[in-house]
Structures are given as structure tokens and as C-alpha cells.
Design a protein around this motif. Structure first.
Motif, PDB file in Angstrom:
ATOM      1  N   VAL A   1     -12.676  49.914   6.915  1.00  0.00           N
ATOM      2  CA  VAL A   1     -14.247  49.837   6.692  1.00  0.00           C
ATOM      3  C   VAL A   1     -14.490  48.365   6.622  1.00  0.00           C
ATOM      4  CG1 VAL A   1     -16.044  50.013   5.051  1.00  0.00           C
ATOM      5  CG2 VAL A   1     -14.537  52.173   5.751  1.00  0.00           C
ATOM      6  N   PRO A   2     -13.681  47.514   5.452  1.00  0.00           N
ATOM      7  CA  PRO A   2     -14.005  46.005   5.487  1.00  0.00           C
ATOM      8  C   PRO A   2     -13.902  45.289   6.764  1.00  0.00           C
ATOM      9  CG  PRO A   2     -12.176  46.709   4.279  1.00  0.00           C
ATOM     10  CD  PRO A   2     -12.742  47.901   4.484  1.00  0.00           C
ATOM     11  N   LEU A   3     -12.673  45.868   7.279  1.00  0.00           N
ATOM     12  CA  LEU A   3     -11.893  45.191   8.615  1.00  0.00           C
ATOM     13  C   LEU A   3     -13.314  45.233   9.590  1.00  0.00           C
ATOM     14  CD1 LEU A   3      -9.892  43.570  10.052  1.00  0.00           C
ATOM     15  CD2 LEU A   3      -8.999  45.858  10.971  1.00  0.00           C
ATOM     16  N   GLY A   4     -13.846  46.575  10.029  1.00  0.00           N
ATOM     17  CA  GLY A   4     -14.768  46.778  10.832  1.00  0.00           C
ATOM     18  C   GLY A   4     -16.034  46.123  10.552  1.00  0.00           C
ATOM     19  N   THR A   5     -16.657  46.016   9.442  1.00  0.00           N
ATOM     20  CA  THR A   5     -17.841  45.328   9.075  1.00  0.00           C
ATOM     21  C   THR A   5     -17.659  43.801   9.057  1.00  0.00           C
ATOM     22  OG1 THR A   5     -17.006  45.195   6.531  1.00  0.00           O
ATOM     23  CG2 THR A   5     -18.523  47.030   7.226  1.00  0.00           C
ATOM     24  N   ASN A   6     -16.571  43.214   8.912  1.00  0.00           N
ATOM     25  CA  ASN A   6     -16.392  41.882   8.986  1.00  0.00           C
ATOM     26  C   ASN A   6     -16.323  41.506  10.367  1.00  0.00           C
ATOM     27  OD1 ASN A   6     -15.953  39.961   6.300  1.00  0.00           O
ATOM     28  ND2 ASN A   6     -15.002  41.883   5.911  1.00  0.00           N
ATOM     29  N   THR A   7     -15.625  42.309  11.275  1.00  0.00           N
ATOM     30  CA  THR A   7     -15.485  41.903  12.784  1.00  0.00           C
ATOM     31  C   THR A   7     -16.917  42.116  13.275  1.00  0.00           C
ATOM     32  OG1 THR A   7     -13.481  43.068  12.710  1.00  0.00           O
ATOM     33  CG2 THR A   7     -14.400  42.963  14.738  1.00  0.00           C
ATOM     34  N   PHE A   8     -17.774  43.031  12.979  1.00  0.00           N
ATOM     35  CA  PHE A   8     -18.918  43.126  13.598  1.00  0.00           C
ATOM     36  C   PHE A   8     -19.687  41.829  12.988  1.00  0.00           C
ATOM     37  CE2 PHE A   8     -18.301  47.591  14.233  1.00  0.00           C
ATOM     38  CZ  PHE A   8     -18.609  48.018  15.712  1.00  0.00           C
ATOM     39  N   ALA A   9     -19.818  41.396  11.741  1.00  0.00           N
ATOM     40  CA  ALA A   9     -20.566  40.563  11.474  1.00  0.00           C
ATOM     41  C   ALA A   9     -20.010  39.133  12.012  1.00  0.00           C
ATOM     42  CB  ALA A   9     -20.446  40.403   9.874  1.00  0.00           C
ATOM     43  N   LEU A  10     -18.665  39.075  12.400  1.00  0.00           N
ATOM     44  CA  LEU A  10     -18.474  37.896  12.977  1.00  0.00           C
ATOM     45  C   LEU A  10     -18.912  37.698  14.618  1.00  0.00           C
ATOM     46  CD1 LEU A  10     -16.465  35.352  12.971  1.00  0.00           C
ATOM     47  CD2 LEU A  10     -14.493  36.980  13.626  1.00  0.00           C
ATOM     48  N   ILE A  11     -18.982  38.865  15.060  1.00  0.00           N
ATOM     49  CA  ILE A  11     -19.636  39.130  16.669  1.00  0.00           C
ATOM     50  C   ILE A  11     -20.906  38.434  16.527  1.00  0.00           C
ATOM     51  CG2 ILE A  11     -20.079  40.590  18.387  1.00  0.00           C
ATOM     52  CD1 ILE A  11     -17.588  42.072  17.863  1.00  0.00           C
ATOM     53  N   GLY A  12     -21.564  39.101  15.694  1.00  0.00           N
ATOM     54  CA  GLY A  12     -22.903  38.397  15.374  1.00  0.00           C
ATOM     55  C   GLY A  12     -23.169  37.294  15.246  1.00  0.00           C
ATOM     56  N   LEU A  13     -22.262  36.536  14.193  1.00  0.00           N
ATOM     57  CA  LEU A  13     -22.384  35.234  13.959  1.00  0.00           C
ATOM     58  C   LEU A  13     -22.034  34.581  15.097  1.00  0.00           C
ATOM     59  CD1 LEU A  13     -22.702  32.949  11.798  1.00  0.00           C
ATOM     60  CD2 LEU A  13     -20.366  33.363  11.279  1.00  0.00           C
ATOM     61  N   ALA A  14     -20.981  34.695  15.882  1.00  0.00           N
ATOM     62  CA  ALA A  14     -20.555  34.022  17.059  1.00  0.00           C
ATOM     63  C   ALA A  14     -21.606  33.722  18.114  1.00  0.00           C
ATOM     64  CB  ALA A  14     -19.342  34.567  17.445  1.00  0.00           C
ATOM     65  N   VAL A  15     -22.394  34.869  18.386  1.00  0.00           N
ATOM     66  CA  VAL A  15     -23.429  34.915  19.309  1.00  0.00           C
ATOM     67  C   VAL A  15     -24.478  34.094  18.717  1.00  0.00           C
ATOM     68  CG1 VAL A  15     -25.072  36.269  20.501  1.00  0.00           C
ATOM     69  CG2 VAL A  15     -22.559  37.102  20.234  1.00  0.00           C
ATOM     70  N   ALA A  16     -24.818  34.341  17.603  1.00  0.00           N
ATOM     71  CA  ALA A  16     -25.969  33.423  16.748  1.00  0.00           C
ATOM     72  C   ALA A  16     -25.910  32.141  16.971  1.00  0.00           C
ATOM     73  CB  ALA A  16     -26.431  33.969  15.433  1.00  0.00           C
ATOM     74  N   ILE A  17     -24.459  31.669  16.645  1.00  0.00           N
ATOM     75  CA  ILE A  17     -24.168  30.242  16.773  1.00  0.00           C
ATOM     76  C   ILE A  17     -24.233  29.657  18.068  1.00  0.00           C
ATOM     77  CG2 ILE A  17     -22.218  28.685  16.448  1.00  0.00           C
ATOM     78  CD1 ILE A  17     -21.454  30.081  13.912  1.00  0.00           C
ATOM     79  N   GLY A  18     -23.605  30.605  19.117  1.00  0.00           N
ATOM     80  CA  GLY A  18     -23.755  30.188  20.654  1.00  0.00           C
ATOM     81  C   GLY A  18     -25.092  29.973  21.037  1.00  0.00           C
ATOM     82  N   GLN A  19     -25.990  30.659  20.649  1.00  0.00           N
ATOM     83  CA  GLN A  19     -27.429  30.512  21.002  1.00  0.00           C
ATOM     84  C   GLN A  19     -28.038  29.213  20.299  1.00  0.00           C
ATOM     85  OE1 GLN A  19     -28.779  34.211  19.026  1.00  0.00           O
ATOM     86  NE2 GLN A  19     -29.431  35.126  21.321  1.00  0.00           N
ATOM     87  N   ARG A  20     -27.335  28.425  19.211  1.00  0.00           N
ATOM     88  CA  ARG A  20     -27.976  27.437  18.737  1.00  0.00           C
ATOM     89  C   ARG A  20     -26.832  26.096  19.080  1.00  0.00           C
ATOM     90  NH1 ARG A  20     -29.450  31.811  16.038  1.00  0.00           N
ATOM     91  NH2 ARG A  20     -31.366  31.996  15.125  1.00  0.00           N
ATOM     92  N   THR A  21     -26.407  26.123  20.179  1.00  0.00           N
ATOM     93  CA  THR A  21     -25.486  25.067  20.337  1.00  0.00           C
ATOM     94  C   THR A  21     -26.431  23.417  20.439  1.00  0.00           C
ATOM     95  OG1 THR A  21     -25.650  25.219  22.887  1.00  0.00           O
ATOM     96  CG2 THR A  21     -23.731  26.337  21.709  1.00  0.00           C
ATOM     97  N   ALA A  22     -27.550  23.582  20.475  1.00  0.00           N
ATOM     98  CA  ALA A  22     -28.346  22.435  20.588  1.00  0.00           C
ATOM     99  C   ALA A  22     -28.606  21.607  19.269  1.00  0.00           C
ATOM    100  CB  ALA A  22     -29.907  22.597  21.501  1.00  0.00           C
ATOM    101  N   GLN A  23     -28.227  22.600  18.158  1.00  0.00           N
ATOM    102  CA  GLN A  23     -28.465  22.120  16.622  1.00  0.00           C
ATOM    103  C   GLN A  23     -27.510  21.251  16.274  1.00  0.00           C
ATOM    104  OE1 GLN A  23     -31.509  22.733  15.889  1.00  0.00           O
ATOM    105  NE2 GLN A  23     -31.975  24.253  17.497  1.00  0.00           N
ATOM    106  N   PRO A  24     -27.632  20.781  14.982  1.00  0.00           N
ATOM    107  CA  PRO A  24     -26.696  19.818  14.606  1.00  0.00           C
ATOM    108  C   PRO A  24     -25.348  20.686  14.280  1.00  0.00           C
ATOM    109  CG  PRO A  24     -28.883  19.340  13.642  1.00  0.00           C
ATOM    110  CD  PRO A  24     -28.929  20.505  14.549  1.00  0.00           C
ATOM    111  N   VAL A  25     -24.306  20.041  14.336  1.00  0.00           N
ATOM    112  CA  VAL A  25     -23.034  20.781  14.241  1.00  0.00           C
ATOM    113  C   VAL A  25     -22.913  20.873  12.858  1.00  0.00           C
ATOM    114  CG1 VAL A  25     -20.479  20.513  14.612  1.00  0.00           C
ATOM    115  CG2 VAL A  25     -21.939  19.927  16.468  1.00  0.00           C
ATOM    116  N   PRO A  26     -22.811  20.031  11.880  1.00  0.00           N
ATOM    117  CA  PRO A  26     -23.101  20.268  10.463  1.00  0.00           C
ATOM    118  C   PRO A  26     -23.766  21.565   9.932  1.00  0.00           C
ATOM    119  CG  PRO A  26     -23.317  18.259  10.748  1.00  0.00           C
ATOM    120  CD  PRO A  26     -23.570  18.566  11.981  1.00  0.00           C
TER     121      PRO A  26
END
Length: 388
Positions: free
Chosen positions: A28-53
Motif C-alpha cells: 500500500v505505501p509502496l503503491g501510493t508513493n509510486t503513483f505520487a512520484l509518477i504524478g510529481l515527475a510529470v508535473a515537474i516535466g511540464q514546468r521545465t521552464a521554471q526556476p530549478v530551485p
């Protein structure tokens, strides 16, 4: 290779969950963290033009719980992880895109908290997530606020459903453990009764033979008679040991032998052995002994065995009569003897064993004095097709 990695991850997660008092499975925690990480990775990929910090800060906030587990093996408290994820999503939503994957971790967070934390905290976290979405929609123009809100609410429902499933699973496991323990206790009690009946009867018969041998040597100086009695005692003892080994062998996984347990067919031999040992015992049979099932036959045999052992112990000078009557619907065993000095013949584990066997067979048992006699009377129900 993959199996070893999975086992290591599962073991470490189970240890961390146990220390935190969380009862959900490790996946359960492994699955939830995996899904959250996927969503976060896509969200950060959508914002590559924003400041890195800014992106690094959002990543650390939203994955701080995972980083803590990787470094220390401990699970972050739900309230602390919720604050960090809400803050990280807020940072990403300051730079909205269409479509936006940044709200996805909020739905996962709502599901995770409602599954492992208190219901109050789950509702607070869900409300806070909806609040973050509402602020983003009102300030920076987040598109799709109703859809994201619905996803967060669905996460809340999914978490509560998982919580109910885990509790039901735990209750079922507890019930199975209780049934298993009860079955093991019943089996131990059954084997204890078997051993008691075997030992009590065999010792009684052996003592009768030894007494006969002593009497023969003392009065008649008849060595042959004494040797014969001692040989019979030895035979009874060896037979009892073999039967004890077979009964105790039921406790092990290995086969205890192919010899069948005694039944109604063997009651005649039981009475004959008792009579040969010196007790005045007689046997009367009506009906077909082969019509009695093995379980009922074993119970009747053990009750007869215990009854005769009691006669040998308490009234060795009296006559014992054993009568077995098998008719349509029932098998009735009666053991009767004259009481010696009015004493009670049965008690302790012997009487308790008889009662337990009768209860298991659904039989009616009556044990006690009847006029000048001591009576053991048991009636075992049989299938209707059994005819005498």
C-alpha cells in the motif's frame, strides 16, 4: 534477482509499518508513493521552464517521506507528510499548466491518509487539498478545479474502502487463528483421552495377571501358572505400548502405521482379555457389529475399555457383564457390575473422558449406581438404514 529485491523491500517496509503501528500491507505505501512520484515527475516535466530551485524545493517537499524512509528506514508521521505534500503542490500550482498533473499527488495523499491515519485527519487533509486547489483556481487560474476536486474526493473514498478491507482481512485472520487453536486443543484432548484409556485398561489387566502370578506362587507354588500369567501381562503391556505409539503418532506428520483403530468388532476380544486376566466378565452381542461406523465404534470400544478398567480397580472380585445391542437407529452399550462396598467406581479423567466421547458422538450417557449395581449405559445414534 527481482525476487530477492522484492523480499528485501517488503521486509523493510513491514518493519517500518510495524514500528509505526500501521496495519496495511507493505504494497500500500509502496503503491501510493509510486503513483505520487509518477504524478510529481510529470508535473515537474511540464514546468521545465521554471526556476530549478523551485522545482527542487517542490520535489523535496513532496518526496520527503520517501527520502526519510530510504535514509533512516522510518515512516514519517501522516500529519507531517501531509503538510509537506500540500506545500509542495502549492509551489507547483503557482505555475499552472493545462492539463496539470500537479494535483494528482493530492488525490493519492487523500487516499493514503484515509487508509492509515485517523478519520479526522483524513477529512482535514482532504479539505486542505480542496482548499489548495480552490486557492490556485482563484489566484493563478487553475483550469479543471471541479475535476481535480472530484479526484481528491475519490481518493478519500478509496482510502476508506481499503481501511475497511484491511480490517475485515485482519478479523478473518484472527477468526482462522482461533479456529485453528481450537482444533489443535480438541485434537490434543482427544489423544490424551486415547492414551488415558489405553494406559488405564492395560495397567489394570497387567496388575490382574501379576496378582494371579503372585497368588499362584504363594499358595500353590505353581511356577507354570505364574509364568503363564506373567507372559500374558507382558503381552498386554507390549500391545498397549504399540497402541500408544500409534495414537501418539497422530501428533506427527509421519505415518503411524496402517493398523486400524479398535471398534465394536474388538469389544469381544477386550472382554476376553479381561476375563483371561482374572476378572469374571461376560459379553453379550445383539445385532451386526459391522453396521457401526468407525468413529462410533471407537467411542464405544473406549467406553467399554474404561468401564472394565474401573471394575478391575474398584470391584475386582465382582462379575462384570458387557452387553452391546445394535438395532435400527442406535447402538447401546451397557456395562454392569455389583458395587463393592457401595463405593463409587468412576471419577476424574475417566468419567470426563466418557462424557466427552459421548458428546462428540451425540450419544446419551448414563453413569452411576442403579440399586446394588454400578451401571455404564451409552446409546449412540446410527443412520436409519442400520437394521439389527
Amino acid at each position: 534477482m527481482w525476487g530477492k529485491v522484492r523480499d528485501r523491500v517488503a521486509g523493510r517496509l513491514n518493519d517500518a509499518l510495524s514500528r509505526s503501528g500501521i496495519t496495511v500491507p507493505w504494497w500500500v505505501p509502496l503503491g501510493t508513493n509510486t503513483f505520487a512520484l509518477i504524478g510529481l515527475a510529470v508535473a515537474i516535466g511540464q514546468r521545465t521552464a521554471q526556476p530549478v530551485p523551485v522545482l527542487i524545493a517542490a520535489f523535496v517537499l513532496m518526496q520527503g517521506g520517501s527520502l526519510l524512509f530510504l535514509l533512516t528506514g522510518r515512516i514519517a508521521p501522516s500529519w507531517l507528510k501531509s503538510l509537506a505534500v500540500l506545500a509542495g503542490v502549492g509551489v507547483l500550482l503557482a505555475f499552472p499548466v493545462v492539463p496539470d498533473f500537479a494535483p494528482m499527488p493530492l488525490a493519492v495523499l487523500s487516499a493514503e491518509v484515509s487508509a492509515i491515519a485517523s478519520a479526522g485527519l483524513a477529512f482535514v487533509v482532504t479539505a486542505a487539498g480542496v482548499g489548495v486547489l480552490a486557492v490556485a483556481a482563484a489566484t493563478v487560474g487553475l483550469v479543471g478545479f471541479p475535476v481535480y476536486t472530484l479526484a481528491v474526493l475519490l481518493g478519500l473514498c478509496a482510502g476508506f474502502m481499503l481501511r475497511w478491507y484491511v480490517r475485515a482481512l485482519d478479523a478473518e485472520r484472527g477468526k482462522q487463528d482461533a479456529v485453528r487453536e481450537q482444533a489443535m486443543l480438541a485434537e490434543r484432548q482427544r489423544i490424551a483421552r486415547e492414551v488415558h484409556d489405553i494406559v488405564a485398561h492395560s495397567l489394570s489387566i497387567t496388575l490382574l495377571h501379576v496378582t494371579g502370578a503372585r497368588h499362584g506362587l504363594r499358595t500353590d507354588r505353581d511356577v507354570d501358572e505364574a509364568v503363564e500369567a506373567l507372559a500374558e501381562a507382558e503381552r498386554v503391556g507390549r500391545g498397549a505400548m504399540a497402541e500408544i505409539r500409534r495414537t501418539v503418532g497422530l501428533l506427527s506428520r509421519d505415518s503411524a502405521g496402517t493398523r486400524s483403530l479398535p471398534g465394536t468388532v474388538d469389544i469381544a476380544d477386550l472382554v476376553a482379555d479381561t476375563r483371561a486376566a482374572g476378572l469374571d466378565a461376560y459379553y453379550e452381542l445383539e445385532g451386526d457389529v459391522h453396521a457401526v461406523a468407525s468413529a462410533a465404534g471407537l467411542g464405544l470400544y473406549r467406553i467399554a475399555q474404561e468401564s472394565l478398567a474401573n471394575v478391575v480397580k474398584h470391584a475386582p472380585a465382582e462379575t462384570a457383564s458387557v452387553r452391546l445391542r445394535i438395532e435400527a437407529g442406535a447402538a447401546r452399550l451397557t456395562v454392569r457390575n455389583r458395587r463393592c462396598g457401595g463405593t463409587r467406581q468412576s471419577g476424574g479423567s475417566g468419567l470426563a473422558g466418557m462424557a466427552a466421547r459421548a458428546e462428540q458422538l451425540g450419544a446419551v450417557l448414563r453413569v452411576g449406581p442403579e440399586g446394588p449395581d454400578w451401571l455404564v449405559d451409552v446409546t449412540v445414534p446410527l443412520p436409519a438404514e442400520v437394521v439389527s
